[in-house]
Design an enzyme around this catalytic site. Structure first.
Site, PDB file in Angstrom:
ATOM      1  N   GLU A 102       0.947  -1.131  -0.067  1.00 15.13           N
ATOM      2  CA  GLU A 102       0.111  -0.232   0.027  1.00 15.13           C
ATOM      3  C   GLU A 102       0.796   1.189   0.106  1.00 15.13           C
ATOM      4  O   GLU A 102       1.595   1.396   0.988  1.00 15.13           O
ATOM      5  CB  GLU A 102      -1.052  -0.054   1.258  1.00 15.13           C
ATOM      6  CG  GLU A 102      -1.840   1.317   1.395  1.00 15.13           C
ATOM      7  CD  GLU A 102      -2.351   1.719   0.154  1.00 15.13           C
ATOM      8  OE1 GLU A 102      -3.199   0.915  -0.660  1.00 15.13           O
ATOM      9  OE2 GLU A 102      -2.477   2.706  -0.285  1.00 15.13           O
ATOM     10  N   SER A 103       0.913   1.749  -1.140  1.00 19.59           N
ATOM     11  CA  SER A 103       1.895   2.964  -1.309  1.00 19.59           C
ATOM     12  C   SER A 103       1.930   4.177  -0.278  1.00 19.59           C
ATOM     13  O   SER A 103       2.770   4.625   0.208  1.00 19.59           O
ATOM     14  CB  SER A 103       1.841   3.562  -2.848  1.00 19.59           C
ATOM     15  OG  SER A 103       0.459   4.023  -2.970  1.00 19.59           O
ATOM     16  N   CYS A 131       4.509  -2.163  -8.564  1.00 19.28           N
ATOM     17  CA  CYS A 131       3.095  -1.703  -8.112  1.00 19.28           C
ATOM     18  C   CYS A 131       3.167  -0.489  -7.213  1.00 19.28           C
ATOM     19  O   CYS A 131       3.411   0.549  -7.638  1.00 19.28           O
ATOM     20  CB  CYS A 131       2.539  -3.085  -7.496  1.00 19.28           C
ATOM     21  SG  CYS A 131       0.708  -2.665  -7.538  1.00 19.28           S
ATOM     22  N   ARG A 144      -3.456   5.558  -9.306  1.00 19.88           N
ATOM     23  CA  ARG A 144      -3.316   4.226  -8.524  1.00 19.88           C
ATOM     24  C   ARG A 144      -4.690   3.524  -9.104  1.00 19.88           C
ATOM     25  O   ARG A 144      -5.891   3.972  -9.413  1.00 19.88           O
ATOM     26  CB  ARG A 144      -3.495   4.447  -7.133  1.00 19.88           C
ATOM     27  CG  ARG A 144      -2.204   5.517  -6.627  1.00 19.88           C
ATOM     28  CD  ARG A 144      -2.679   6.234  -5.266  1.00 19.88           C
ATOM     29  NE  ARG A 144      -2.730   5.077  -4.014  1.00 19.88           N
ATOM     30  CZ  ARG A 144      -3.522   5.368  -3.134  1.00 19.88           C
ATOM     31  NH1 ARG A 144      -4.088   6.246  -2.825  1.00 19.88           N
ATOM     32  NH2 ARG A 144      -3.536   4.470  -2.093  1.00 19.88           N
ATOM     33  N   HIS A 182       3.268  -7.449 -10.555  1.00 25.84           N
ATOM     34  CA  HIS A 182       3.916  -8.132  -9.616  1.00 25.84           C
ATOM     35  C   HIS A 182       4.860  -9.501 -10.235  1.00 25.84           C
ATOM     36  O   HIS A 182       4.267 -10.326 -10.426  1.00 25.84           O
ATOM     37  CB  HIS A 182       2.897  -8.634  -8.500  1.00 25.84           C
ATOM     38  CG  HIS A 182       2.629  -7.803  -7.623  1.00 25.84           C
ATOM     39  ND1 HIS A 182       2.962  -7.245  -6.262  1.00 25.84           N
ATOM     40  CD2 HIS A 182       1.319  -7.182  -7.797  1.00 25.84           C
ATOM     41  CE1 HIS A 182       2.338  -6.238  -5.981  1.00 25.84           C
ATOM     42  NE2 HIS A 182       1.231  -6.177  -6.702  1.00 25.84           N
ATOM     43  N   GLU A 196       7.043 -10.775  -9.151  1.00 24.73           N
ATOM     44  CA  GLU A 196       7.781 -11.769  -8.270  1.00 24.73           C
ATOM     45  C   GLU A 196       6.782 -12.847  -7.829  1.00 24.73           C
ATOM     46  O   GLU A 196       7.145 -13.815  -7.248  1.00 24.73           O
ATOM     47  CB  GLU A 196       8.242 -10.944  -6.752  1.00 24.73           C
ATOM     48  CG  GLU A 196       7.060 -10.384  -5.979  1.00 24.73           C
ATOM     49  CD  GLU A 196       6.347  -9.431  -6.295  1.00 24.73           C
ATOM     50  OE1 GLU A 196       6.522  -8.970  -7.620  1.00 24.73           O
ATOM     51  OE2 GLU A 196       5.464  -8.879  -5.639  1.00 24.73           O
TER      52      GLU A 196
HETATM   53  N1  GLN Z   1      -3.267   0.110  -5.201  1.00 21.47           N
HETATM   54  C1  GLN Z   1      -2.086  -0.029  -4.158  1.00 21.47           C
HETATM   55  C2  GLN Z   1      -1.455   1.382  -3.557  1.00 21.47           C
HETATM   56  O1  GLN Z   1      -1.880   2.010  -3.888  1.00 21.47           O
HETATM   57  C3  GLN Z   1      -0.929  -0.659  -4.829  1.00 21.47           C
HETATM   58  C4  GLN Z   1      -1.246  -2.213  -5.121  1.00 21.47           C
HETATM   59  C5  GLN Z   1      -0.003  -3.027  -4.810  1.00 21.47           C
HETATM   60  O2  GLN Z   1       0.872  -2.853  -4.808  1.00 21.47           O
HETATM   61  N2  GLN Z   1      -0.394  -4.350  -5.282  1.00 21.47           N
HETATM   62  O3  GLN Z   1      -0.533   1.311  -2.964  1.00 21.47           O
END
Ligand code: GLN
Length: 202
Positions: free
Chosen positions: A56-57, A87, A116, A183, A185
């Site tokens: 979660e950024s 992400c 996002r 992702h 990974e």
């Molecule tokens: N939507 C998420 C964000 O705003 C990112 C999602 C993710 O890293 N899988 O951080």
């Protein structure tokens, strides 16, 4: 005299404040790297490259400031060390976040604007095979998992597009900074991590 090849493993950090850390560590180790968790500024010492993982950024942003990592992370990238953001990590790298959470900041290391959760609920979680334009697999493919993924909605002239999904930009490179919406990974595909290791100068 010919110097012997540098066979020491590359030291690669993974920012380990929140999000999908273990999967990146495993993938980097599978490629022969010395993978290390980064939680404090001193953990950046001696690293050849760094991964900013998904998660979660806005939470990762807040924690980087709490742990005094914001400026050291910016300095690490500005010193020319390769950095891969996946992400939420891509959102952290961007110059502009179109729809930030209240008070959310980014590191401004990539001349790009991101949106996002740009792919909406129908592709909130999806897997796809994308064409990969990077040098790790020129014109090869990469298997990508998207989870509430961001989109690069605008970028500057120094930013190269490495992959698109449904016509939208999901992987970019500017110098030694790589930003990926998905992702890598989680699918077992090592292309993106090899791209990162390939950016480490000899
Ligand atoms: N939507 C998420 C964000 O705003 C990112 C999602 C993710 O890293 N899988 O951080």
């Amino acid at each position: 005299m010919v110097s012997p090849p540098n066979t020491a493993p590359r030291a690669v950090g993974v920012l380990a404040l929140q999000g999908g850390v273990a999967e990146h560590l495993r993938m980097l180790e599978s490629l022969g790297a010395d993978a290390r968790k980064v939680r404090h500024p001193a953990d950046l010492e001696g690293l050849d490259a760094l991964v900013l993982p998904g998660g979660e950024s806005s939470t990762i942003d807040r924690l980087t400031r709490t742990f005094g990592l914001r400026e050291p992370l910016i300095d690490f990238a500005r010193a020319g060390h390769p950095v891969l953001g996946t992400c939420a990590g891509l959102i952290l790298l961007a110059r502009t976040i179109r729809d930030p959470a209240p008070g959310q900041r980014s590191l401004g290391l990539l001349d790009a604007a991101v949106a996002r959760n740009a792919f909406g609920p129908q592709t909130s979680s999806a897997e796809a095979l994308l064409t990969w334009g990077g040098s790790a697999r020129p014109e090869g493919t990469v298997r990508a998992a998207f989870i509430r993924a961001p989109e690069v909605v605008e970028h500057g002239p120094d930013v190269e597009v490495l992959a698109r999904f449904e016509g939208r930009v999901v992987a970019v490179r500017q110098g030694r900074v790589l930003g990926i919406s998905f992702h890598p990974e989680l699918t077992g595909d090592t292309t993106v991590h090899r791209e990162l290791l390939g950016l480490i100068p000899d």
